[in-house]
Design a protein around this motif. Structure first.
Motif, PDB file in Angstrom:
ATOM      1  N   CYS A 177       0.828  -1.198   0.000  1.00 12.50           N
ATOM      2  CA  CYS A 177       0.000   0.000   0.000  1.00 12.50           C
ATOM      3  C   CYS A 177       0.872   1.261   0.000  1.00 12.50           C
ATOM      4  N   ILE A 213      -7.333  -4.330  -9.990  1.00 12.19           N
ATOM      5  CA  ILE A 213      -8.684  -3.908 -10.356  1.00 12.19           C
ATOM      6  C   ILE A 213      -8.875  -3.935 -11.870  1.00 12.19           C
ATOM      7  N   LEU A 244      -4.443  -0.436 -12.288  1.00 15.62           N
ATOM      8  CA  LEU A 244      -5.025   0.083 -11.062  1.00 15.62           C
ATOM      9  C   LEU A 244      -5.142  -1.042 -10.033  1.00 15.62           C
ATOM     10  N   PHE A 245      -4.660  -0.777  -8.828  1.00  9.75           N
ATOM     11  CA  PHE A 245      -4.725  -1.772  -7.763  1.00  9.75           C
ATOM     12  C   PHE A 245      -5.505  -1.213  -6.577  1.00  9.75           C
ATOM     13  N   LYS A 246      -5.915  -2.125  -5.723  1.00  9.58           N
ATOM     14  CA  LYS A 246      -6.658  -1.700  -4.545  1.00  9.58           C
ATOM     15  C   LYS A 246      -6.080  -2.357  -3.299  1.00  9.58           C
ATOM     16  N   ARG A 255      -8.904   0.043   1.635  1.00  8.36           N
ATOM     17  CA  ARG A 255      -9.915   0.118   0.582  1.00  8.36           C
ATOM     18  C   ARG A 255      -9.709   1.278  -0.397  1.00  8.36           C
ATOM     19  N   ARG A 256      -8.486   1.753  -0.508  1.00  5.11           N
ATOM     20  CA  ARG A 256      -8.211   2.794  -1.480  1.00  5.11           C
ATOM     21  C   ARG A 256      -7.551   2.180  -2.708  1.00  5.11           C
ATOM     22  N   THR A 257      -7.747   2.831  -3.843  1.00  8.42           N
ATOM     23  CA  THR A 257      -7.115   2.350  -5.061  1.00  8.42           C
ATOM     24  C   THR A 257      -5.908   3.221  -5.380  1.00  8.42           C
ATOM     25  N   SER A 297      -2.408   3.680  -8.428  1.00  6.19           N
ATOM     26  CA  SER A 297      -1.732   3.258  -9.647  1.00  6.19           C
ATOM     27  C   SER A 297      -0.465   2.510  -9.288  1.00  6.19           C
TER      28      SER A 297
END
Ligand SMILES: [Zn+2]
Length: 137
Positions: A10, A29, A40-42, A47-49, A51
């Motif tokens: 993260c 994602i 794009l990842f999460k 719970r935030r996305t 790059s």
């Protein structure tokens, strides 16, 4: 892409998963951006996305990764900005901005160029020397 996610962590400093890769907290994602070159990842913890390129020299760079490294390889082989632009097929200003952008991330880029693009160490020395010179002017 799932494999890639496993190596990410993260990017948000206030998250408990910050800079702790390999916990399985990051999921892929979708692709996005022009030409779908960005992923794009999460983070499942906060719970935030984000790059994939966040915090890397490629973040907010709209060129394909492949092209970026072609540019660096060309420059590393001793070509001028103008010649590199012609060989790779991009604008000379683009080459200049890539060179400038990567100057701050030499270690990361060095690894990538050596492993994936088979550049020799001496070629890379030349490249970084060139970049340093360019940044001064
Ligand atoms: Zn998080």
């Amino acid at each position: 892409m799932r494999e890639k996610a496993a190596h990410l962590s993260c990017p948000f400093e206030d998250c408990e998963g910050y800079k702790k890769p390999g916990n399985g907290d990051i999921i892929f994602i979708r692709k996005y951006g022009k030409g779908e070159t960005q992923n794009l990842f999460k983070c499942m913890k906060c719970r935030r996305t984000f790059s994939e390129r966040r915090g890397t020299p490629l973040f907010e760079c709209h060129l394909e990764e492949e092209k970026v490294y072609q540019i660096l390889k060309c420059v590393g082989e001793g070509n001028s900005l103008r010649a590199t632009a012609r060989i790779v097929g991009v604008n000379k200003d683009t080459v200049g901005s890539i060179v400038k952008r990567f100057g701050n991330h030499m270690e990361k880029v060095t690894d990538h160029l050596m492993h994936d693009y088979h550049l020799e160490e001496c070629q890379l020395d030349e490249l970084w020397g060139f970049i340093k010179k360019k940044r001064r002017t």
